[in-house]
Motif scaffolding. Structure first.
Motif, mmCIF file in Angstrom:
data_model
loop_
_atom_site.group_PDB
_atom_site.id
_atom_site.type_symbol
_atom_site.label_atom_id
_atom_site.label_comp_id
_atom_site.label_asym_id
_atom_site.label_seq_id
_atom_site.Cartn_x
_atom_site.Cartn_y
_atom_site.Cartn_z
ATOM 1 N N GLY A 1 0.795 -1.328 -0.097
ATOM 2 C CA GLY A 1 -0.078 0.115 -0.090
ATOM 3 C C GLY A 1 0.872 1.262 -0.026
ATOM 4 O O GLY A 1 0.158 2.542 0.122
ATOM 5 N N HIS A 2 1.995 1.178 -0.021
ATOM 6 C CA HIS A 2 2.933 2.052 -0.089
ATOM 7 C C HIS A 2 3.563 2.634 -1.433
ATOM 8 O O HIS A 2 4.317 2.245 -2.118
ATOM 9 C CB HIS A 2 4.418 1.805 0.680
ATOM 10 C CG HIS A 2 5.264 2.950 0.985
ATOM 11 N ND1 HIS A 2 5.827 3.955 0.344
ATOM 12 C CD2 HIS A 2 5.851 3.319 2.418
ATOM 13 C CE1 HIS A 2 6.427 4.850 0.825
ATOM 14 N NE2 HIS A 2 6.395 4.369 2.229
ATOM 15 N N GLN A 3 2.486 3.692 -2.177
ATOM 16 C CA GLN A 3 2.478 4.128 -3.463
ATOM 17 C C GLN A 3 4.018 4.323 -3.946
ATOM 18 O O GLN A 3 4.385 4.043 -4.941
ATOM 19 C CB GLN A 3 1.582 5.135 -3.592
ATOM 20 C CG GLN A 3 0.956 4.946 -5.204
ATOM 21 C CD GLN A 3 0.312 3.525 -5.525
ATOM 22 O OE1 GLN A 3 -0.237 2.902 -4.685
ATOM 23 N NE2 GLN A 3 0.802 3.199 -6.625
ATOM 24 N N GLU B 1 6.022 2.627 -6.786
ATOM 25 C CA GLU B 1 6.419 3.347 -7.904
ATOM 26 C C GLU B 1 8.141 2.994 -8.169
ATOM 27 O O GLU B 1 8.558 2.799 -9.472
ATOM 28 C CB GLU B 1 6.120 4.665 -7.827
ATOM 29 C CG GLU B 1 4.681 5.217 -8.161
ATOM 30 C CD GLU B 1 4.105 4.321 -9.347
ATOM 31 O OE1 GLU B 1 4.775 4.227 -10.443
ATOM 32 O OE2 GLU B 1 3.183 3.798 -9.106
ATOM 33 N N GLU B 2 8.775 2.916 -7.090
ATOM 34 C CA GLU B 2 10.110 2.964 -7.171
ATOM 35 C C GLU B 2 10.570 1.502 -7.621
ATOM 36 O O GLU B 2 11.454 1.165 -8.650
ATOM 37 C CB GLU B 2 10.639 3.080 -5.800
ATOM 38 C CG GLU B 2 12.231 3.266 -5.790
ATOM 39 C CD GLU B 2 12.742 3.254 -4.174
ATOM 40 O OE1 GLU B 2 11.931 4.099 -3.257
ATOM 41 O OE2 GLU B 2 14.131 2.973 -3.860
ATOM 42 N N TRP B 3 9.847 0.497 -6.881
ATOM 43 C CA TRP B 3 10.111 -0.854 -7.518
ATOM 44 C C TRP B 3 9.721 -1.103 -8.929
ATOM 45 O O TRP B 3 10.393 -1.822 -9.485
ATOM 46 C CB TRP B 3 9.109 -1.627 -6.526
ATOM 47 C CG TRP B 3 9.279 -3.188 -6.900
ATOM 48 C CD1 TRP B 3 10.228 -4.034 -6.214
ATOM 49 C CD2 TRP B 3 8.184 -4.029 -7.687
ATOM 50 N NE1 TRP B 3 9.947 -5.365 -6.781
ATOM 51 C CE2 TRP B 3 9.162 -5.230 -7.933
ATOM 52 C CE3 TRP B 3 7.456 -3.806 -8.640
ATOM 53 C CZ2 TRP B 3 8.442 -6.238 -8.450
ATOM 54 C CZ3 TRP B 3 6.943 -4.752 -9.201
ATOM 55 C CH2 TRP B 3 7.445 -5.878 -9.325
ATOM 56 N N ARG B 4 8.721 -0.401 -9.339
ATOM 57 C CA ARG B 4 8.148 -0.650 -10.818
ATOM 58 C C ARG B 4 9.382 -0.050 -11.761
ATOM 59 O O ARG B 4 9.617 -0.539 -12.816
ATOM 60 C CB ARG B 4 6.950 -0.030 -11.171
ATOM 61 C CG ARG B 4 5.776 -0.730 -10.622
ATOM 62 C CD ARG B 4 4.446 -0.175 -10.733
ATOM 63 N NE ARG B 4 3.410 -1.020 -10.426
ATOM 64 C CZ ARG B 4 2.261 -0.568 -10.190
ATOM 65 N NH1 ARG B 4 1.760 0.546 -10.084
ATOM 66 N NH2 ARG B 4 1.183 -1.641 -9.942
ATOM 67 N N HIS B 5 9.841 0.986 -11.199
ATOM 68 C CA HIS B 5 10.869 1.733 -12.247
ATOM 69 C C HIS B 5 12.227 0.972 -12.326
ATOM 70 O O HIS B 5 12.859 0.328 -13.351
ATOM 71 C CB HIS B 5 11.274 3.081 -11.530
ATOM 72 C CG HIS B 5 12.158 3.799 -12.672
ATOM 73 N ND1 HIS B 5 11.833 4.027 -13.842
ATOM 74 C CD2 HIS B 5 13.333 4.310 -12.411
ATOM 75 C CE1 HIS B 5 12.858 4.959 -14.516
ATOM 76 N NE2 HIS B 5 13.725 4.867 -13.576
#
Ligand code: ADE
Length: 226
Positions: free
Chosen positions: A198-200, A204-208
């Motif tokens: 739930g930590h947006q 996002e950092e992980w996705r990048h």
């Protein structure tokens, strides 16, 4: 946006436009797609749109007259940004090219079949040629469907989630990160913890990071592009 697709085999291209995103875009009036049978513009008795090649050789060639008649008719109704001939010799379709075409108002996609069109069509009537890759298809119809799909999904409002076209693979020269859905565990195969946190910002950092890693591994040449 309005797209006219000219073909001598309309059935080959009808179905991609009657389902999913391409259909929804038309229902929402964000795009109109008109598939035109070139035979309607043939003036000979059997309404043929092809003939034997001058100089001999196997394969028929699409004649110029029905194509010219059709283009004249269409151009009397609208002004076109481009008249595009689908051809393996053309400019290669890429995400930047799809982005550019999605900003146009009226486009014509001309599909060749058999040996292709009379060269004078390419010299005098079309403004641009596009290829979907270095292989030869039986005709331009499937290629035109690919081009239309790549363009139409970029038109604002076509995708329900406005941001999702921007996060596609290739949009920023990166491959898209992996995605998961329920169940969070299947046969012991789990989903990365961070996606359930739930930590947006962390997500996002992980996705990048995943995008970069995937691009490095699968398509390192994309990272060299400016
Ligand atoms: N027609 C036949 N092959 C094609 C290709 N690779 N791209 C576009 N049009 C085509």
């Amino acid at each position: 946006m309005h797209i006219d697709i000219l073909t001598c085999l309309p059935r080959l291209i009808e179905s991609p436009f009657s389902d999913s995103i391409l259909k929804r875009a038309q229902t929402k009036n964000l795009v109109t797609v008109n598939i035109i049978d070139l035979r309607q513009y043939a003036t000979n008795k059997h309404r043929t749109t092809d003939d034997y090649a001058f100089g001999g050789g196997a394969g028929m060639v699409m004649t110029i007259e029905p194509i010219d008649n059709c283009l004249t008719d269409l151009k009397s109704k609208r002004t076109y940004d481009d008249i595009i001939y689908m051809s393996p010799d053309g400019e290669r379709l890429s995400q930047p090219l799809a982005n550019e075409l999605s900003l146009k108002k009226n486009l014509i996609l001309l599909c060749g079949h058999y040996k292709g069109v009379d060269e004078r069509v390419r010299q005098h009537l079309v403004t641009r040629e596009i290829s979907i890759g270095d292989y030869v298809l039986s005709g331009g119809e499937l290629a035109a469907a690919v081009v239309a799909d790549a363009i139409v999904r970029l038109i604002p409002g076509v995708l329900s989630d406005e941001t999702s076209a921007l996060s596609d693979s290739f949009q920023d020269n990166l491959i898209a990160p992996p995605v998961y859905t329920r169940p969070a565990e299947y046969k012991g195969w789990t989903v990365p913890e961070v996606l359930l946190s739930g930590h947006q910002a962390k997500i996002e950092e992980w996705r990048h990071e995943q995008s970069l890693e995937r691009t490095q591994k699968r398509r390192p040449e994309l990272l060299q592009k400016p």
